[in-house]
Design a protein around this motif. Sequence first.
Motif, mmCIF file in Angstrom:
data_model
loop_
_atom_site.group_PDB
_atom_site.id
_atom_site.type_symbol
_atom_site.label_atom_id
_atom_site.label_comp_id
_atom_site.label_asym_id
_atom_site.label_seq_id
_atom_site.Cartn_x
_atom_site.Cartn_y
_atom_site.Cartn_z
ATOM 1 N N ALA A 163 0.840 -1.203 0.000
ATOM 2 C CA ALA A 163 0.000 0.000 0.000
ATOM 3 C C ALA A 163 0.872 1.248 0.000
ATOM 4 N N SER A 164 1.925 1.220 0.784
ATOM 5 C CA SER A 164 2.841 2.366 0.839
ATOM 6 C C SER A 164 3.503 2.603 -0.512
ATOM 7 N N PHE A 165 3.929 1.524 -1.173
ATOM 8 C CA PHE A 165 4.539 1.630 -2.494
ATOM 9 C C PHE A 165 3.550 2.194 -3.508
ATOM 10 N N LEU A 166 2.331 1.685 -3.509
ATOM 11 C CA LEU A 166 1.319 2.169 -4.453
ATOM 12 C C LEU A 166 1.005 3.639 -4.220
ATOM 13 N N ARG A 167 0.877 4.018 -2.950
ATOM 14 C CA ARG A 167 0.596 5.426 -2.634
ATOM 15 C C ARG A 167 1.745 6.326 -3.083
ATOM 16 N N ALA A 168 2.976 5.888 -2.836
ATOM 17 C CA ALA A 168 4.134 6.689 -3.260
ATOM 18 C C ALA A 168 4.152 6.850 -4.773
ATOM 19 N N SER A 169 3.825 5.792 -5.505
ATOM 20 C CA SER A 169 3.784 5.872 -6.962
ATOM 21 C C SER A 169 2.707 6.847 -7.427
ATOM 22 N N LEU A 170 1.549 6.791 -6.821
ATOM 23 C CA LEU A 170 0.476 7.717 -7.199
ATOM 24 C C LEU A 170 0.835 9.158 -6.839
ATOM 25 N N PHE A 171 1.436 9.350 -5.673
ATOM 26 C CA PHE A 171 1.842 10.705 -5.286
ATOM 27 C C PHE A 171 2.951 11.240 -6.202
ATOM 28 N N THR A 172 3.788 10.344 -6.720
ATOM 29 C CA THR A 172 4.802 10.773 -7.681
ATOM 30 C C THR A 172 4.144 11.338 -8.936
ATOM 31 N N SER A 173 3.063 10.703 -9.372
ATOM 32 C CA SER A 173 2.363 11.235 -10.543
ATOM 33 C C SER A 173 1.707 12.575 -10.215
ATOM 34 N N VAL A 174 1.175 12.719 -9.009
ATOM 35 C CA VAL A 174 0.574 13.998 -8.613
ATOM 36 C C VAL A 174 1.638 15.100 -8.631
ATOM 37 N N VAL A 175 2.812 14.806 -8.089
ATOM 38 C CA VAL A 175 3.907 15.782 -8.089
ATOM 39 C C VAL A 175 4.348 16.089 -9.524
ATOM 40 N N SER A 176 4.385 15.077 -10.377
ATOM 41 C CA SER A 176 4.766 15.283 -11.777
ATOM 42 C C SER A 176 3.811 16.251 -12.470
ATOM 43 N N TYR A 177 2.527 16.102 -12.190
ATOM 44 C CA TYR A 177 1.557 17.042 -12.753
ATOM 45 C C TYR A 177 1.837 18.461 -12.247
ATOM 46 N N GLY A 178 2.157 18.580 -10.980
ATOM 47 C CA GLY A 178 2.457 19.894 -10.421
ATOM 48 C C GLY A 178 3.688 20.520 -11.054
ATOM 49 N N VAL A 179 4.714 19.724 -11.268
ATOM 50 C CA VAL A 179 5.937 20.226 -11.902
ATOM 51 C C VAL A 179 5.646 20.634 -13.347
ATOM 52 N N ALA A 180 4.841 19.849 -14.046
ATOM 53 C CA ALA A 180 4.488 20.200 -15.427
ATOM 54 C C ALA A 180 3.703 21.509 -15.466
ATOM 55 N N LEU A 181 2.789 21.675 -14.538
ATOM 56 C CA LEU A 181 2.008 22.915 -14.487
ATOM 57 C C LEU A 181 2.909 24.104 -14.160
ATOM 58 N N PHE A 182 3.834 23.905 -13.235
ATOM 59 C CA PHE A 182 4.788 24.966 -12.891
ATOM 60 C C PHE A 182 5.647 25.329 -14.104
ATOM 61 N N ALA A 183 6.123 24.326 -14.829
ATOM 62 C CA ALA A 183 6.949 24.581 -16.010
ATOM 63 C C ALA A 183 6.165 25.338 -17.074
ATOM 64 N N ALA A 184 4.908 24.981 -17.259
ATOM 65 C CA ALA A 184 4.082 25.680 -18.247
ATOM 66 C C ALA A 184 3.869 27.135 -17.834
ATOM 67 N N ALA A 185 3.611 27.360 -16.548
ATOM 68 C CA ALA A 185 3.412 28.732 -16.064
ATOM 69 C C ALA A 185 4.700 29.546 -16.195
ATOM 70 N N ALA A 186 5.833 28.942 -15.847
ATOM 71 C CA ALA A 186 7.124 29.632 -15.999
ATOM 72 C C ALA A 186 7.390 29.914 -17.475
ATOM 73 N N GLY A 187 7.070 28.967 -18.327
ATOM 74 C CA GLY A 187 7.241 29.162 -19.769
ATOM 75 C C GLY A 187 6.407 30.317 -20.283
ATOM 76 N N LEU A 188 5.177 30.417 -19.797
ATOM 77 C CA LEU A 188 4.319 31.524 -20.203
ATOM 78 C C LEU A 188 4.902 32.859 -19.753
ATOM 79 N N LEU A 189 5.421 32.897 -18.535
ATOM 80 C CA LEU A 189 6.051 34.134 -18.046
ATOM 81 C C LEU A 189 7.290 34.484 -18.864
ATOM 82 N N PHE A 190 8.126 33.498 -19.151
ATOM 83 C CA PHE A 190 9.313 33.745 -19.984
ATOM 84 C C PHE A 190 8.903 34.323 -21.332
ATOM 85 N N LEU A 191 7.882 33.698 -21.923
ATOM 86 C CA LEU A 191 7.404 34.144 -23.219
ATOM 87 C C LEU A 191 6.916 35.592 -23.152
#
Length: 157
Positions: A111-139
């Motif tokens: 259960a701990s492994f599965l939760r960590a894997s799912l939370f990794t995807s949640v963090v990945s989405y957050g990083v992607a959103l941050f990168a897109a927002a930073a990209g928009l600001l750079f632009l």
Amino acid sequence: MSAEDFETGTAVLSAGRVKGVRLVGLAGIIGGILLIIVAILAWIMVTTELRAESITVPDDAMAFQGQQVSGPLTAYVQAEIIREHALAASGGKTFAQLSQDDPVRATMANASFLRASLFTSVVSYGVALFAAAAGLLFLLFGWALRALVPPLPRTAS
């Protein structure tokens, strides 16, 4: 001082500085576009991988019951319901609270492994959103620099 009293000043830049500022502006635009593209690709990749797992949010979850895990919200909800189910199986004890010879400990580890894997995807989405927002600001900053500093007039050779 009122809005009517505001005066704009004029900055005098050498030809080299004009080229430099416009080059930085262009770099900002190109970097911003690249960041946005990479963010979109990362979002698509994580979504594709989550969907490939064919995980369905159970009926006793707090939200998204019966939906496929395919985004940050469904991944988070799935991780939370896994925690609830694991705690129910262990009598409310966490992995660390169980004795080493307890057979439920393997369930808690999974259960701990599965939760960590799912939370990794949640963090990945957050990083992607941050990168897109930073990209928009750079632009936008790059565009603003290039708009504020017009190109040098072409001289006849």
